[in-house]
Write an enzyme that holds these catalytic residues in place. Structure first.
Site, PDB file in Angstrom:
ATOM      1  N   LYS A  13       0.826  -1.220   0.000  1.00  0.00           N
ATOM      2  CA  LYS A  13       0.000   0.000   0.000  1.00  0.00           C
ATOM      3  C   LYS A  13       0.862   1.272   0.000  1.00  0.00           C
ATOM      4  O   LYS A  13       0.630   2.184  -0.786  1.00  0.00           O
ATOM      5  CB  LYS A  13      -0.923   0.044   1.242  1.00  0.00           C
ATOM      6  CG  LYS A  13      -1.898  -1.107   1.342  1.00  0.00           C
ATOM      7  CD  LYS A  13      -2.851  -0.920   2.516  1.00  0.00           C
ATOM      8  CE  LYS A  13      -2.178  -0.911   3.879  1.00  0.00           C
ATOM      9  NZ  LYS A  13      -1.556  -2.182   4.286  1.00  0.00           N
ATOM     10  N   ARG A  88      -9.036   1.102   9.178  1.00  0.00           N
ATOM     11  CA  ARG A  88      -8.615  -0.268   9.497  1.00  0.00           C
ATOM     12  C   ARG A  88      -9.687  -1.001  10.301  1.00  0.00           C
ATOM     13  O   ARG A  88      -9.485  -2.178  10.639  1.00  0.00           O
ATOM     14  CB  ARG A  88      -7.333  -0.219  10.320  1.00  0.00           C
ATOM     15  CG  ARG A  88      -6.073  -0.621   9.564  1.00  0.00           C
ATOM     16  CD  ARG A  88      -4.944  -0.515  10.535  1.00  0.00           C
ATOM     17  NE  ARG A  88      -3.733  -1.179  10.186  1.00  0.00           N
ATOM     18  CZ  ARG A  88      -2.691  -0.619   9.583  1.00  0.00           C
ATOM     19  NH1 ARG A  88      -2.771   0.613   9.164  1.00  0.00           N
ATOM     20  NH2 ARG A  88      -1.589  -1.304   9.415  1.00  0.00           N
ATOM     21  N   ARG A 127      12.167  -5.553   4.317  1.00  0.00           N
ATOM     22  CA  ARG A 127      12.051  -4.185   3.803  1.00  0.00           C
ATOM     23  C   ARG A 127      12.764  -3.156   4.687  1.00  0.00           C
ATOM     24  O   ARG A 127      12.906  -3.348   5.892  1.00  0.00           O
ATOM     25  CB  ARG A 127      10.579  -3.814   3.593  1.00  0.00           C
ATOM     26  CG  ARG A 127       9.800  -3.614   4.849  1.00  0.00           C
ATOM     27  CD  ARG A 127       8.340  -3.349   4.521  1.00  0.00           C
ATOM     28  NE  ARG A 127       7.578  -3.072   5.705  1.00  0.00           N
ATOM     29  CZ  ARG A 127       6.283  -2.789   5.715  1.00  0.00           C
ATOM     30  NH1 ARG A 127       5.609  -2.745   4.581  1.00  0.00           N
ATOM     31  NH2 ARG A 127       5.658  -2.547   6.844  1.00  0.00           N
ATOM     32  N   ARG A 161      11.772  -0.696  10.372  1.00  0.00           N
ATOM     33  CA  ARG A 161      10.750  -0.426  11.386  1.00  0.00           C
ATOM     34  C   ARG A 161      10.849  -1.445  12.521  1.00  0.00           C
ATOM     35  O   ARG A 161      11.044  -2.630  12.264  1.00  0.00           O
ATOM     36  CB  ARG A 161       9.353  -0.519  10.752  1.00  0.00           C
ATOM     37  CG  ARG A 161       9.006   0.708   9.950  1.00  0.00           C
ATOM     38  CD  ARG A 161       7.739   0.556   9.158  1.00  0.00           C
ATOM     39  NE  ARG A 161       6.638  -0.092   9.850  1.00  0.00           N
ATOM     40  CZ  ARG A 161       5.422  -0.222   9.326  1.00  0.00           C
ATOM     41  NH1 ARG A 161       5.173   0.255   8.117  1.00  0.00           N
ATOM     42  NH2 ARG A 161       4.463  -0.806   9.991  1.00  0.00           N
ATOM     43  N   ARG A 172       0.088  -8.640  13.382  1.00  0.00           N
ATOM     44  CA  ARG A 172      -0.491  -7.633  12.477  1.00  0.00           C
ATOM     45  C   ARG A 172      -1.407  -8.299  11.446  1.00  0.00           C
ATOM     46  O   ARG A 172      -2.438  -7.753  11.068  1.00  0.00           O
ATOM     47  CB  ARG A 172       0.625  -6.829  11.807  1.00  0.00           C
ATOM     48  CG  ARG A 172       1.258  -5.842  12.797  1.00  0.00           C
ATOM     49  CD  ARG A 172       2.657  -5.427  12.396  1.00  0.00           C
ATOM     50  NE  ARG A 172       2.706  -4.632  11.210  1.00  0.00           N
ATOM     51  CZ  ARG A 172       3.811  -4.420  10.499  1.00  0.00           C
ATOM     52  NH1 ARG A 172       4.969  -4.944  10.879  1.00  0.00           N
ATOM     53  NH2 ARG A 172       3.778  -3.666   9.433  1.00  0.00           N
TER      54      ARG A 172
HETATM   55  P1  AMP Z   1       1.296   0.672   8.995  1.00  0.00           P
HETATM   56  O1  AMP Z   1       2.428   1.600   8.781  1.00  0.00           O
HETATM   57  O2  AMP Z   1       0.067   1.061   8.222  1.00  0.00           O
HETATM   58  O3  AMP Z   1       1.671  -0.785   8.806  1.00  0.00           O
HETATM   59  O4  AMP Z   1       0.882   0.823  10.547  1.00  0.00           O
HETATM   60  C1  AMP Z   1       1.794   0.488  11.571  1.00  0.00           C
HETATM   61  C2  AMP Z   1       1.048   0.350  12.888  1.00  0.00           C
HETATM   62  O5  AMP Z   1       0.442   1.599  13.238  1.00  0.00           O
HETATM   63  C3  AMP Z   1      -0.110  -0.650  12.902  1.00  0.00           C
HETATM   64  O6  AMP Z   1       0.318  -1.972  13.144  1.00  0.00           O
HETATM   65  C4  AMP Z   1      -0.978  -0.110  14.024  1.00  0.00           C
HETATM   66  O7  AMP Z   1      -0.442  -0.402  15.297  1.00  0.00           O
HETATM   67  C5  AMP Z   1      -0.838   1.402  13.829  1.00  0.00           C
HETATM   68  N1  AMP Z   1      -1.864   1.938  12.891  1.00  0.00           N
HETATM   69  C6  AMP Z   1      -1.652   2.517  11.679  1.00  0.00           C
HETATM   70  N2  AMP Z   1      -2.807   2.907  11.111  1.00  0.00           N
HETATM   71  C7  AMP Z   1      -3.790   2.547  11.983  1.00  0.00           C
HETATM   72  C8  AMP Z   1      -5.212   2.658  11.976  1.00  0.00           C
HETATM   73  N3  AMP Z   1      -5.858   3.215  10.938  1.00  0.00           N
HETATM   74  N4  AMP Z   1      -5.883   2.196  13.053  1.00  0.00           N
HETATM   75  C9  AMP Z   1      -5.263   1.651  14.109  1.00  0.00           C
HETATM   76  N5  AMP Z   1      -3.924   1.503  14.181  1.00  0.00           N
HETATM   77  C10 AMP Z   1      -3.187   1.939  13.125  1.00  0.00           C
END
Ligand code: AMP
Length: 217
Positions: A13, A88, A127, A161, A172
């Site tokens: 994404k 989400r 990554r 990360r 996740r």
């Molecule tokens: P991402 O970078 O999108 O993989 O997000 C990394 C982490 O941030 C996720 O595993 C969640 O802990 C938190 N996170 C990101 N976006 C959301 C969201 N829309 N709702 C809840 N937690 C989020």
């Protein structure tokens, strides 16, 4: 044009949102990036979010909805947004609909980048990004042209990360299936869901996404 990119963690994404924003003049709104910035800044939101993110769970709806609400008011979203990692949960999707309606905007569609779980661990654990400009790389699928040097800015520092490890990836993915997958029927019911095969090469996924965006313009 406003669109949501759906799909599992590590499904592409963020990579695709960056490519689309350059071509279509849309703004990538990644709640993950915003939360990581809050953690780095040591803000109240960052302090609350850090442990949850490290555990591979979802931050509260209340926090992420407030972050997005504020961002949607900024002038650089005028041409449209690509929501990456938001919504989400169904509650977040409902809140997004309400926020957009209130601001006189409309969500055009949601695109699911489909990637089976079996691909995800290798994608996520390999990554990394340039610490200076954020360009994305992968140990196996996308190496810099010159080893140790960022193609985009020449930077030589790279970062991974903290949540990109095998244990957290599994959590996740569980959160994705339990809490985010219900968004697929949510958007499908209103005829707004499009599907793209996310196992293709990065460039081919971009082409498929461009086909959808071009047809909607
Ligand atoms: P991402 O970078 O999108 O993989 O997000 C990394 C982490 O941030 C996720 O595993 C969640 O802990 C938190 N996170 C990101 N976006 C959301 C969201 N829309 N709702 C809840 N937690 C989020």
């Amino acid at each position: 044009m406003n669109l949501v990119l759906l799909g599992p963690p590590g499904g592409g994404k963020g990579t695709q949102a960056k490519r689309l924003q350059d071509k279509y003049g849309l703004l990538q709104l990644s709640t993950g990036d915003m939360l990581r910035a809050a953690v780095a800044a040591g803000s109240d939101v960052g302090k609350k979010a850090k442990a949850v993110m490290d555990a591979g769970q979802l931050v509260s709806d209340e926090i992420v909805i407030a972050i997005i609400d504020e961002r949607l008011d900024q002038p650089n979203v005028a041409k449209g947004a690509i929501f990456d990692g938001f919504p989400r949960t169904v509650a977040q999707a409902e809140a997004l609909d309400a926020m957009m309606a209130k601001k006189g905007k409309k969500l055009d569609f949601a695109i699911e980048i489909q990637v089976p779980d079996a691909y995800i661990v290798e994608r996520i654990t390999g990554r990394y990004t340039c610490a200076k400009c954020g360009a994305g790389y992968h140990d196996k699928f996308q190496l810099p042209k010159v080893a140790g040097k960022c193609d985009s800015c020449g930077g030589t520092e790279f970062a991974r990360r903290p949540d990109d490890n095998v244990e957290t990836v599994t959590k996740r993915l569980d959160a994705y299936h339990a809490q985010t997958a219900p968004l697929l029927p949510y958007y499908d019911k209103r005829g707004a869901l499009k599907l793209v095969d996310g196992t293709m090469d990065i460039a081919d996924v971009t082409k498929a996404l461009e086909g959808i965006l071009d047809a909607a313009r």
